[in-house]
Design an enzyme around this catalytic site. Structure first.
Site, PDB file in Angstrom:
ATOM      1  N   GLU A  25      -6.716   5.042   7.561  1.00  0.00           N
ATOM      2  CA  GLU A  25      -6.522   6.463   7.236  1.00  0.00           C
ATOM      3  C   GLU A  25      -7.770   7.037   6.570  1.00  0.00           C
ATOM      4  OE1 GLU A  25      -2.738   5.781   5.345  1.00  0.00           O
ATOM      5  OE2 GLU A  25      -1.980   5.221   7.311  1.00  0.00           O
ATOM      6  N   SER A  54       3.424  -2.018  10.193  1.00  0.00           N
ATOM      7  CA  SER A  54       4.880  -2.100  10.424  1.00  0.00           C
ATOM      8  C   SER A  54       5.485  -3.474  10.094  1.00  0.00           C
ATOM      9  CB  SER A  54       5.212  -1.697  11.864  1.00  0.00           C
ATOM     10  OG  SER A  54       4.836  -0.348  12.091  1.00  0.00           O
ATOM     11  N   GLU A  70      -5.526  -4.596  10.385  1.00  0.00           N
ATOM     12  CA  GLU A  70      -4.487  -3.601  10.609  1.00  0.00           C
ATOM     13  C   GLU A  70      -4.770  -2.823  11.890  1.00  0.00           C
ATOM     14  OE1 GLU A  70      -2.342  -2.622   6.634  1.00  0.00           O
ATOM     15  OE2 GLU A  70      -3.970  -1.206   6.942  1.00  0.00           O
ATOM     16  N   LYS A 129       0.116   4.289  -0.270  1.00  0.00           N
ATOM     17  CA  LYS A 129      -0.499   5.494   0.312  1.00  0.00           C
ATOM     18  C   LYS A 129      -0.267   6.683  -0.622  1.00  0.00           C
ATOM     19  CE  LYS A 129       0.102   3.389   4.755  1.00  0.00           C
ATOM     20  NZ  LYS A 129       0.043   3.533   6.192  1.00  0.00           N
ATOM     21  N   ASN A 173       0.869  -1.182   0.000  1.00  0.00           N
ATOM     22  CA  ASN A 173       0.000   0.000   0.000  1.00  0.00           C
ATOM     23  C   ASN A 173       0.907   1.233   0.000  1.00  0.00           C
ATOM     24  OD1 ASN A 173      -1.763   2.079   0.539  1.00  0.00           O
ATOM     25  ND2 ASN A 173      -2.214   1.442   2.641  1.00  0.00           N
ATOM     26  N   GLY A 209       2.996  -0.977   4.182  1.00  0.00           N
ATOM     27  CA  GLY A 209       3.077   0.429   3.815  1.00  0.00           C
ATOM     28  C   GLY A 209       4.520   0.822   3.544  1.00  0.00           C
ATOM     29  N   GLY A 210       5.168   1.387   4.543  1.00  0.00           N
ATOM     30  CA  GLY A 210       6.523   1.934   4.403  1.00  0.00           C
ATOM     31  C   GLY A 210       7.515   1.028   3.684  1.00  0.00           C
ATOM     32  N   HIS A 269      -9.440   1.460   4.716  1.00  0.00           N
ATOM     33  CA  HIS A 269      -8.161   1.637   5.413  1.00  0.00           C
ATOM     34  C   HIS A 269      -8.352   2.611   6.579  1.00  0.00           C
ATOM     35  CE1 HIS A 269      -4.053   2.852   6.259  1.00  0.00           C
ATOM     36  NE2 HIS A 269      -3.700   1.709   5.724  1.00  0.00           N
ATOM     37  N   GLY A 316       2.520   2.412  10.531  1.00  0.00           N
ATOM     38  CA  GLY A 316       3.476   3.498  10.368  1.00  0.00           C
ATOM     39  C   GLY A 316       4.217   3.870  11.640  1.00  0.00           C
TER      40      GLY A 316
HETATM   41  P1  PGA Z   1       2.977   0.386   7.493  1.00  0.00           P
HETATM   42  O1  PGA Z   1       1.490   0.616   6.844  1.00  0.00           O
HETATM   43  O2  PGA Z   1       3.492  -0.913   6.946  1.00  0.00           O
HETATM   44  O3  PGA Z   1       3.761   1.568   7.031  1.00  0.00           O
HETATM   45  O4  PGA Z   1       2.783   0.336   8.968  1.00  0.00           O
HETATM   46  C1  PGA Z   1       0.603  -0.445   6.668  1.00  0.00           C
HETATM   47  C2  PGA Z   1      -0.689   0.036   6.084  1.00  0.00           C
HETATM   48  O5  PGA Z   1      -1.202   1.091   6.476  1.00  0.00           O
HETATM   49  O6  PGA Z   1      -1.279  -0.632   5.204  1.00  0.00           O
END
Ligand code: PGA
Length: 246
Positions: A98, A207, A168, A12, A10, A228-229, A96, A174
């Site tokens: 967010e 994470s 999640e 983002k 993802n 994500g990251g 999600h 994050g």
């Molecule tokens: P992250 O994000 O791996 O950066 O924690 C995961 C996500 O929001 O899908």
């Protein structure tokens, strides 16, 4: 045979079209397809053309991070599911945290989106999970039951089976602080029972990186990761699968 692992990235609000092209130039050189691996990448709308090109060349799934449930009309700023289908998008991330927490998307709207994506023959990647406050207040399962039941209400069993689920925990996204493998397994096992289909695909997200991939992905009820990251670079993204395998 070992279980199939879903490795979904993802991005983002990261990765311009030019950066997407660069990512796939590099990805093509290091990615080794495997029969027990499904890679997927989810980019911003403006990078979807570049994503489609790169992903098709490498044979990976690609998708969007959101979509509106109406096909067209006076919905300024929104992108519809037929518009995504035209580019070849097959998967859409919905719900999600967010979207839920920064943009205030309510359960009912997410449910309409899930239904519309399914009606278009596409696959929703349905995210759900509790905040730290909800976990500490002992409300984790109550919150997730509400999120899941509302998204699945009225769906046929074959539709429920098509959805890819992504647990999640908001406090792990994050933050660098992933859930422990036991915490993630507990929720994924519980989710599978609530969903009522033992074969559904359930990802863990929050994470995930090379250093914690093996313990998380080895858990019985975790079928993969929504990343994500660590998905922004081919190396750190693919390391999650290699760490699990080694
Ligand atoms: P992250 O994000 O791996 O950066 O924690 C995961 C996500 O929001 O899908």
């Amino acid at each position: 045979m070992s279980k199939k692992i879903y490795l979904y990235g993802n991005w983002k609000m990261n990765m311009t079209a030019a950066e997407t092209k660069k990512f796939f130039d590099e990805f093509a050189g290091v990615y080794k397809p495997a029969s027990d691996l499904e890679v997927g990448v989810f980019s911003p709308f403006t990078s979807l053309w570049a994503l489609a090109e790169g992903a098709k060349k490498c044979g990976v799934v690609f998708g969007a991070q959101n979509a509106y449930y109406e096909a067209k009309g006076a919905f300024t700023g929104e992108v519809s599911i037929p518009m995504l289908a035209e580019i070849g998008v097959t998967h859409v991330i919905l719900g999600h945290s967010e979207r839920r927490h920064i943009f205030g998307e309510p359960d009912e709207m997410i449910a309409k989106k899930v239904k519309a994506v399914l009606d278009a023959g596409m696959i929703p990647v349905l995210c759900y999970g509790e905040t730290l406050e909800e976990r500490e207040g002992g409300n984790t399962f109550k919150v997730m039951e509400r999120q899941l039941k509302s998204a699945l209400e009225g769906l046929k069993p074959e539709e429920v089976a098509k959805i890819i689920y992504a647990y999640e925990p908001v406090w792990a996204i994050g933050t660098g602080k992933s859930a422990t493998s036991e915490q993630a397994q507990e929720v994924c096992e519980w989710s599978r029972k609530l969903i009522g289909d033992p074969k559904v695909v359930i990802l863990y997200g929050g994470s995930v990186k090379g250093s914690n991939a093996k313990e998380l992905l080895s858990m019985k009820d975790i079928d993969g990761a929504l990343v994500g990251g660590a998905s922004l670079k081919p190396g750190s993204f693919l390391e999650i699968y290699t760490a699990y395998k080694n």
